[in-house]
Motif scaffolding. Sequence first.
Motif, PDB file in Angstrom:
ATOM      1  N   CYS A 401       0.822  -1.212   0.000  1.00  0.00           N
ATOM      2  CA  CYS A 401       0.000   0.000   0.000  1.00  0.00           C
ATOM      3  C   CYS A 401       0.858   1.266   0.000  1.00  0.00           C
ATOM      4  CB  CYS A 401      -0.928   0.002   1.206  1.00  0.00           C
ATOM      5  SG  CYS A 401      -2.185  -1.287   1.158  1.00  0.00           S
ATOM      6  N   ALA A 402       2.009   1.228   0.695  1.00  0.00           N
ATOM      7  CA  ALA A 402       2.869   2.412   0.742  1.00  0.00           C
ATOM      8  C   ALA A 402       3.554   2.679  -0.590  1.00  0.00           C
ATOM      9  CB  ALA A 402       3.915   2.250   1.845  1.00  0.00           C
ATOM     10  N   TYR A 403       3.849   1.622  -1.346  1.00  0.00           N
ATOM     11  CA  TYR A 403       4.569   1.780  -2.620  1.00  0.00           C
ATOM     12  C   TYR A 403       3.728   1.265  -3.779  1.00  0.00           C
ATOM     13  CZ  TYR A 403       8.346   2.254   0.738  1.00  0.00           C
ATOM     14  OH  TYR A 403       9.113   2.652   1.799  1.00  0.00           O
ATOM     15  N   SER A 404       2.437   1.563  -3.734  1.00  0.00           N
ATOM     16  CA  SER A 404       1.551   1.097  -4.806  1.00  0.00           C
ATOM     17  C   SER A 404       1.826   1.788  -6.133  1.00  0.00           C
ATOM     18  CB  SER A 404       0.090   1.329  -4.405  1.00  0.00           C
ATOM     19  OG  SER A 404      -0.145   2.712  -4.145  1.00  0.00           O
ATOM     20  N   ASN A 405       2.446   2.969  -6.085  1.00  0.00           N
ATOM     21  CA  ASN A 405       2.764   3.689  -7.328  1.00  0.00           C
ATOM     22  C   ASN A 405       4.122   3.302  -7.901  1.00  0.00           C
ATOM     23  OD1 ASN A 405       0.345   5.147  -7.200  1.00  0.00           O
ATOM     24  ND2 ASN A 405       1.258   6.663  -5.821  1.00  0.00           N
ATOM     25  N   GLU A 406       4.892   2.507  -7.173  1.00  0.00           N
ATOM     26  CA  GLU A 406       6.207   2.091  -7.653  1.00  0.00           C
ATOM     27  C   GLU A 406       6.062   0.882  -8.574  1.00  0.00           C
ATOM     28  OE1 GLU A 406       8.995   3.577  -7.153  1.00  0.00           O
ATOM     29  OE2 GLU A 406       8.340   5.054  -5.668  1.00  0.00           O
ATOM     30  N   ALA A 407       6.723   0.949  -9.718  1.00  0.00           N
ATOM     31  CA  ALA A 407       6.597  -0.137 -10.704  1.00  0.00           C
ATOM     32  C   ALA A 407       7.232  -1.431 -10.214  1.00  0.00           C
ATOM     33  CB  ALA A 407       7.241   0.291 -12.023  1.00  0.00           C
ATOM     34  N   ASP A 408       8.197  -1.342  -9.286  1.00  0.00           N
ATOM     35  CA  ASP A 408       8.882  -2.550  -8.827  1.00  0.00           C
ATOM     36  C   ASP A 408       8.051  -3.348  -7.828  1.00  0.00           C
ATOM     37  OD1 ASP A 408      11.285  -2.286 -10.305  1.00  0.00           O
ATOM     38  OD2 ASP A 408      11.860  -0.645  -8.999  1.00  0.00           O
ATOM     39  N   ASN A 444      -9.314  -4.695   1.566  1.00  0.00           N
ATOM     40  CA  ASN A 444      -9.859  -3.364   1.302  1.00  0.00           C
ATOM     41  C   ASN A 444      -8.754  -2.322   1.183  1.00  0.00           C
ATOM     42  OD1 ASN A 444     -12.614  -3.778   1.033  1.00  0.00           O
ATOM     43  ND2 ASN A 444     -13.002  -3.652   3.236  1.00  0.00           N
ATOM     44  N   ARG A 445      -7.713  -2.449   1.995  1.00  0.00           N
ATOM     45  CA  ARG A 445      -6.588  -1.516   1.907  1.00  0.00           C
ATOM     46  C   ARG A 445      -5.851  -1.656   0.578  1.00  0.00           C
ATOM     47  NH1 ARG A 445      -2.975  -2.678   6.932  1.00  0.00           N
ATOM     48  NH2 ARG A 445      -1.623  -1.192   5.853  1.00  0.00           N
ATOM     49  N   ILE A 446      -5.610  -2.896   0.167  1.00  0.00           N
ATOM     50  CA  ILE A 446      -4.911  -3.117  -1.109  1.00  0.00           C
ATOM     51  C   ILE A 446      -5.755  -2.597  -2.263  1.00  0.00           C
ATOM     52  CG2 ILE A 446      -4.021  -4.885  -2.678  1.00  0.00           C
ATOM     53  CD1 ILE A 446      -3.372  -6.569  -0.217  1.00  0.00           C
ATOM     54  N   SER A 447      -7.056  -2.829  -2.221  1.00  0.00           N
ATOM     55  CA  SER A 447      -7.935  -2.366  -3.296  1.00  0.00           C
ATOM     56  C   SER A 447      -7.960  -0.849  -3.373  1.00  0.00           C
ATOM     57  CB  SER A 447      -9.346  -2.914  -3.068  1.00  0.00           C
ATOM     58  OG  SER A 447     -10.235  -2.433  -4.046  1.00  0.00           O
ATOM     59  N   ALA A 448      -7.984  -0.180  -2.223  1.00  0.00           N
ATOM     60  CA  ALA A 448      -8.029   1.285  -2.220  1.00  0.00           C
ATOM     61  C   ALA A 448      -6.720   1.897  -2.697  1.00  0.00           C
ATOM     62  CB  ALA A 448      -8.361   1.786  -0.813  1.00  0.00           C
ATOM     63  N   SER A 449      -5.597   1.290  -2.360  1.00  0.00           N
ATOM     64  CA  SER A 449      -4.294   1.883  -2.733  1.00  0.00           C
ATOM     65  C   SER A 449      -3.919   1.605  -4.182  1.00  0.00           C
ATOM     66  CB  SER A 449      -3.201   1.343  -1.814  1.00  0.00           C
ATOM     67  OG  SER A 449      -3.089  -0.062  -1.942  1.00  0.00           O
ATOM     68  N   THR A 450      -4.238   0.413  -4.671  1.00  0.00           N
ATOM     69  CA  THR A 450      -3.871   0.062  -6.049  1.00  0.00           C
ATOM     70  C   THR A 450      -4.945   0.407  -7.065  1.00  0.00           C
ATOM     71  OG1 THR A 450      -4.716  -2.190  -5.731  1.00  0.00           O
ATOM     72  CG2 THR A 450      -2.381  -1.795  -5.249  1.00  0.00           C
ATOM     73  N   GLY A 451      -6.185   0.651  -6.618  1.00  0.00           N
ATOM     74  CA  GLY A 451      -7.266   0.941  -7.556  1.00  0.00           C
ATOM     75  C   GLY A 451      -7.746  -0.268  -8.322  1.00  0.00           C
ATOM     76  N   SER A 452      -7.520  -1.457  -7.814  1.00  0.00           N
ATOM     77  CA  SER A 452      -7.951  -2.697  -8.476  1.00  0.00           C
ATOM     78  C   SER A 452      -9.117  -3.300  -7.704  1.00  0.00           C
ATOM     79  CB  SER A 452      -6.793  -3.693  -8.551  1.00  0.00           C
ATOM     80  OG  SER A 452      -6.280  -3.943  -7.269  1.00  0.00           O
ATOM     81  N   LEU A 515     -17.975  -1.173  -0.878  1.00  0.00           N
ATOM     82  CA  LEU A 515     -18.864  -0.600  -1.890  1.00  0.00           C
ATOM     83  C   LEU A 515     -18.643   0.901  -2.061  1.00  0.00           C
ATOM     84  CD1 LEU A 515     -22.153  -2.510  -1.015  1.00  0.00           C
ATOM     85  CD2 LEU A 515     -20.582  -2.957  -2.908  1.00  0.00           C
ATOM     86  N   ALA A 516     -18.231   1.588  -0.984  1.00  0.00           N
ATOM     87  CA  ALA A 516     -17.968   3.031  -1.097  1.00  0.00           C
ATOM     88  C   ALA A 516     -16.752   3.312  -1.976  1.00  0.00           C
ATOM     89  CB  ALA A 516     -17.760   3.631   0.290  1.00  0.00           C
ATOM     90  N   GLN A 517     -15.791   2.384  -2.017  1.00  0.00           N
ATOM     91  CA  GLN A 517     -14.641   2.584  -2.912  1.00  0.00           C
ATOM     92  C   GLN A 517     -15.065   2.605  -4.373  1.00  0.00           C
ATOM     93  OE1 GLN A 517     -11.749  -0.450  -2.083  1.00  0.00           O
ATOM     94  NE2 GLN A 517     -11.540   0.118   0.070  1.00  0.00           N
ATOM     95  N   TRP A 518     -16.147   1.887  -4.705  1.00  0.00           N
ATOM     96  CA  TRP A 518     -16.616   1.800  -6.091  1.00  0.00           C
ATOM     97  C   TRP A 518     -17.968   2.484  -6.272  1.00  0.00           C
ATOM     98  CZ3 TRP A 518     -12.762   0.187  -8.904  1.00  0.00           C
ATOM     99  CH2 TRP A 518     -11.792  -0.618  -8.301  1.00  0.00           C
ATOM    100  N   SER A 519     -18.287   3.405  -5.365  1.00  0.00           N
ATOM    101  CA  SER A 519     -19.577   4.093  -5.456  1.00  0.00           C
ATOM    102  C   SER A 519     -19.636   5.094  -6.604  1.00  0.00           C
ATOM    103  CB  SER A 519     -19.873   4.818  -4.140  1.00  0.00           C
ATOM    104  OG  SER A 519     -18.853   5.765  -3.861  1.00  0.00           O
ATOM    105  N   TYR A 520     -18.475   5.411  -7.206  1.00  0.00           N
ATOM    106  CA  TYR A 520     -18.436   6.316  -8.357  1.00  0.00           C
ATOM    107  C   TYR A 520     -18.131   5.566  -9.655  1.00  0.00           C
ATOM    108  CZ  TYR A 520     -18.147   9.840  -4.696  1.00  0.00           C
ATOM    109  OH  TYR A 520     -18.417  10.622  -3.605  1.00  0.00           O
TER     110      TYR A 520
END
Length: 748
Positions: A401-408, A444-452, A515-520
Amino acid sequence: MGSKNKAKKLTVKSEVKNGVKMEKEEAKEHIGTLKKLQEKDPEFYEFLKEHDKELLDFDEEDLDDNIRTDAEDEDDEEEVDDDVAEYSDPESATEEEPSTNVITGAMVDSWIEAIRSKSKLAAVRSILKAFRSACHYGDDSGDDPAAKFSTMSSSVFNKIMLFVLNEMDGILRGILKFPSSGGKDEMVKELMATKRWKKYNLLVKSYLGNALHTLNQMTDNEMIAFMLRRLRYSSVFLAAFPALLRKYIKVALHFWGTGSGALPVVSFLFLRDCCIRLGSDCLEDCIKGMYKAYVLNCHFVNSTKLQHIQFLGNCFAELLRVDIPAAYQHAFVYIRQLVMILKEALFSPTKKKNNSKGKDEPSKKEKGKEARSSSSNKEIFRKVYQWKFINCLELWTGVVCAYSNEADLKPLAYPLTQIITGVARLVPSACYFPLRLRCVRMLNRISASTGSFIPVSLLLLDSLEFKELRKPPTGGVGKAVDFNSILKVSKSTLKTRAFQEACVFSVVEELTEHLAQWSYSIAFLELSFIPGVRLRNFTKSTKVDRFRKEIRRLTRQIDANSDFVNKKRTAVTLLPNDTAAESFLEDLKNSDTSPLSQYAAALRQRAQERSGALTESSVLIGDNSTKFGSKISSDDDEQDDSDVEENASAMLSDHYSKQQKSVNKKSSTTKHTEDMALDEDIVEDLVLSSDEDAQLSDNPDEDDDDDEPEYDQQERSSSKKRKHGVDMHKGKQNDGGNRKSKKKRKTR
């Protein structure tokens, strides 16, 4: 004694002069041969110019430099001997082999003045020798001739320790002509090739080695933190001493995992600086050591230890930031270890069934094999369903979750999600609902940080179908259950009303978060269809009004959010595979205008109030030690240094007094155990009386009668009627018996 020393010095000087004369003559002959070679064979001379310039650049000045450095070393040694002779006792000088040499405050002041004003190297060496004796004060020196000074007062001890720890780093950097602060591994390697390092490296080694010895001997956490904070500035020199580096890492890891107060933070900063300055070799040792220390600290978890474990996990995630590509290699290996443990539990051998129907009962051998296989299965499941395994999943979830934007590190999200899902489904029992809830929160944490998208709703909706939630509570109200500090619930707790309410409320909160993560999302209607159907089925099947009201509230919010998304979706024409669908309602995400996002915020506040009520009476030990900020500036470090240095002298005097006691106790070993027994604190267990237990057991039932569901009230009233009917029946029987006895008396 003085005449003998002077004679020795004169003989050494004469030998050095004779050696210098011989070297000068050899140098002149070498220069002459080079000149003759240039005249006789110029082509070969040109070849040497191209391929071996050092041979032709030989000059007499190099020899003179070497002679000067040797002479300087001899002068320095003479100055050290002069200082010792000047500040030592006159009585001890008359003895042939002095047993003790006292270090006085005047000696230390003169050394400090010589270092600050004249930059005398002899004074540096003298004070480092005094520092060595201070660090080894109280140890058995034996026949060590290097221990020149063996006695000192507490004020002198404080003065030596504070001066060396505060200023020796700058002094050594000035002697070695190293940058005044910072430095890298490459700079130290360049320094090691110079003549200055060969002359003065022993000073650096003496400072770092004796400080390490003191760290191993000290017990005061504040003083250890002060020493590590000062040694942190000299950590770059450990690149030249690999053995010392390994020992420092081991000591810092121990303090990081077991220390209290500010010591864990200071130890972590020391380790991080070593990794930044010394490169990949140090980083590899620190990552392995910190992961091992984290695993050792998370075997058992309670409410007071959760903060410390979270602090250790945050430190580990911060250390991986130093070299993310190298961190991926370690993360892959450790996550693969978790996969192998889970695989062993998933594909464990089950009990063998008897294929032949003719046998009524299995034989003794078969019974023994079944018992052994069942016990081995339990052991395999325990490897997964324990705090060590779950906390490792929490650790790597925090890293991803802390390095979800890192490609590695982002590719690790998928295997980690598969492991967590497999752990949650391994034993589908209501006893392990707290463990399943932790897994859902990680997903839920992994889904929120990675957007998957992760299908978390299936795990939660399956939990609502446990048979324990469909039956009325037969175990009374029960105590409040804290799912954050347990993995398994006892069978008696399953039947309580408190457990059932905690389960349903936790499912509603986590399902709302999911469900709130995907409410939009443009596909929210399709995503929420199956959860809505199963929630409506639960409201029809349950007989508890509270649960029915809670689930209906959630279904209304889901329907309202579906209408909200559908209104926006009808105004847009997009195909399912269109990339523009990803940016649907992106502008409204930050505003939290969807019904589910607002409902999720209200549920978060309710969950915080409930957890606060549970931990209101808990005792927190060392709560300041678990606070770790993500941003730590150098100004804060300097302020901390100034605050610690004010109390450093007091702490050093305490350490000196402890060492003095250890010296005195060596002669009286028989009384040592008795004194320790008298000094120990006796802590007795607190036991509640029977009256207090009765009050605690009676109060919850009385307080919760008003909030009890209708179904429970009906059950309780019906049970009262049954009891009353039994009593009436007993009464009739007793009356009948009395009448019979009266009739017999009359006949008589």
